[in-house]
Design a protein around this motif. Structure first.
Motif, short mmCIF file in Angstrom:
data_model
loop_
_atom_site.label_atom_id
_atom_site.label_comp_id
_atom_site.label_asym_id
_atom_site.label_seq_id
_atom_site.Cartn_x
_atom_site.Cartn_y
_atom_site.Cartn_z
N PRO A 51 0.80 -1.22 0.00
CA PRO A 51 0.00 0.00 0.00
C PRO A 51 0.83 1.27 0.00
O PRO A 51 0.38 2.31 -0.46
CB PRO A 51 -0.82 -0.12 1.30
CG PRO A 51 -0.90 -1.58 1.55
CD PRO A 51 0.40 -2.16 1.06
N GLN A 67 -6.09 3.15 5.08
CA GLN A 67 -5.71 1.83 4.55
C GLN A 67 -5.05 0.99 5.63
O GLN A 67 -5.20 -0.23 5.67
CB GLN A 67 -4.70 2.00 3.42
CG GLN A 67 -5.24 2.58 2.14
CD GLN A 67 -4.12 2.77 1.14
OE1 GLN A 67 -3.92 3.85 0.64
NE2 GLN A 67 -3.39 1.70 0.86
N GLN A 109 -9.56 0.37 0.02
CA GLN A 109 -8.26 0.07 -0.56
C GLN A 109 -7.47 -0.91 0.31
O GLN A 109 -6.86 -1.84 -0.20
CB GLN A 109 -7.46 1.36 -0.73
CG GLN A 109 -6.13 1.19 -1.43
CD GLN A 109 -6.28 0.93 -2.92
OE1 GLN A 109 -6.65 1.83 -3.67
NE2 GLN A 109 -5.97 -0.29 -3.35
N GLY A 110 -7.49 -0.68 1.62
CA GLY A 110 -6.78 -1.59 2.52
C GLY A 110 -7.33 -3.00 2.46
O GLY A 110 -6.57 -3.98 2.46
#
Length: 401
Positions: free
Chosen positions: A7, A83, A251-252
């Motif tokens: 990430p 995230q 997103q995480g």
């Protein structure tokens, strides 16, 4: 194009000089996020990490010793932290919301005092501004006002240095008193009663005020909360913080699911492939989630750019422009919220039953988003967009939007 392997690589260009610092903090938060989510309580070490980073002064103007970062940068950092750790992203975002309250509501003298102290003392701001909780009462006294009662959903109040407090002065939404109160002032009690299923370390419990004195010079203004169109931007910052928290969780969750599938998932017996990442159905689902997420990010980034323009307009911001901005932000938040609920649930279709162990805590992404999307229901926000579309009536700037 090779997909990002970590990430930290996702948004480096947008952070400019802060790329390495933001990435390092996010990595440290991520390392213990699942464990701390299960433990709950106050993340003292992680809050100290944010204090020591200097990033709590991002929204403070250079004239007061701060970093004077643009709002798109600040809010993308919220996204990046979410995230890794949604709770600390929440606290980080709300820090800047309280700083914005001083910038938008406070007099020049108040801005100088509170913002310089924010930098010099590395203040962490908490809040007790929940407009829907009417249990806090206020009455005037010779030295200012007396606050008595309780406020719920006071994110970041524990381990804070000062609280931004609001209380109704009349029946209309804009008739509110905003004040800055030291958290250690006699009569202020921050209660350890936050026990929700998500956002476990936001310390969003209640604060009790037992006949607490607020001096006249601690009441923000002029211009105060209803002093100008520009002052109503505060509510929109809050909406943007939530939008970025949704996107960060989505997103995480997707990052974790992809990594888990590559490393731990065995291919389904009927797939006819050697490795799970070669499964056509897994590829179809992952690709669909990624494309939807990119669309939500694009919508949010557009809203961030529009907000920055409105912020720079200063007192020249018109009610019409503010209304159009509120619709853009509402659209971004609706899309991000619903998509985040979808992604944080659907990742388990990629990872399978073994991923549902408590040790993995992948469900925390869904729990975090679910708690926040109920803050004010997305259906009502969508109705507000529809009302604007059909009647031309923008949302109430003194309410939730």
């Amino acid at each position: 194009m090779k997909p990002p392997s970590h990430p930290k690589e996702l948004f480096p260009a947008e952070f400019g000089l802060y790329t390495e610092l933001v990435g390092d903090i996010a990595a440290q938060l991520a390392a213990t996020a699942a464990e701390r989510d299960q433990a709950g309580g106050t993340a003292l070490a992680e809050r100290r990490l944010l204090r020591d980073s200097g990033l709590l002064a991002l929204a403070v103007p250079r004239a007061h010793g701060g970093l004077q970062a643009d709002w798109p940068l600040i809010l993308r950092i919220v996204r990046r932290f979410a995230q890794a750790d949604s709770s600390l992203a929440h606290l980080f975002g709300f820090q800047h919301l309280q700083v914005a309250s001083v910038l938008l509501f406070g007099s020049p003298q108040q801005q100088q005092h509170y913002l310089q102290e924010t930098v010099a003392q590395r203040w962490f701001w908490g809040n007790a501004v929940n407009a829907r909780d009417a249990r806090l009462r206020v009455w005037p006294t010779g030295d200012g006002y007396i606050l008595d009662g309780i406020k719920a959903f006071c994110s970041g109040a524990r381990d804070s240095d000062v609280l931004n407090v609001s209380v109704a002065l009349g029946e209309q939404p804009h008739e509110r008193l905003y004040a800055v109160v030291p958290t250690t002032r006699p009569g202020v009690q921050v209660n350890d009663d936050w026990d929700n299923m998500g956002q476990r370390q936001t310390d969003s419990g209640s604060v009790t005020f037992d006949k607490v004195l607020v001096r006249h010079d601690e009441v923000l203004g002029p211009p105060g909360p209803a002093g100008s169109v520009r002052a109503t931007l505060r509510n929109l910052i809050g909406q943007l913080v939530l939008t970025e928290i949704y996107l960060g969780n989505a997103q995480g969750a997707l990052d974790d699911a992809v990594a888990y599938l590559r490393e731990h998932v065995r291919p389904w017996a009927m797939s006819g492939v050697e490795h799970a990442h070669q499964d056509a159905y897994a590829q179809l689902r992952a690709g669909g989630l990624w494309v939807k997420l990119r669309s939500a990010i694009a919508l949010a980034d557009d809203a961030l750019a529009q907000f920055q323009q409105a912020w720079l307009a200063g007192d020249g911001l018109t009610a019409e422009a503010r209304g159009e901005l509120s619709i853009a932000i509402a659209a971004a938040r609706i899309h991000a919220g619903r998509l985040a609920l979808e992604i944080t649930s659907d990742i388990f279709e990629l990872m399978g039953a073994r991923a549902t162990t408590r040790r993995n805590a992948f469900d925390r992404y869904w729990r975090n988003v679910r708690v926040h999307t109920l803050h004010d229901p997305l259906d009502y926000r969508q109705k507000g967009v529809g009302s604007w579309l059909l009647t031309g009536q923008a949302p109430d700037p003194y309410g939730y939007g």
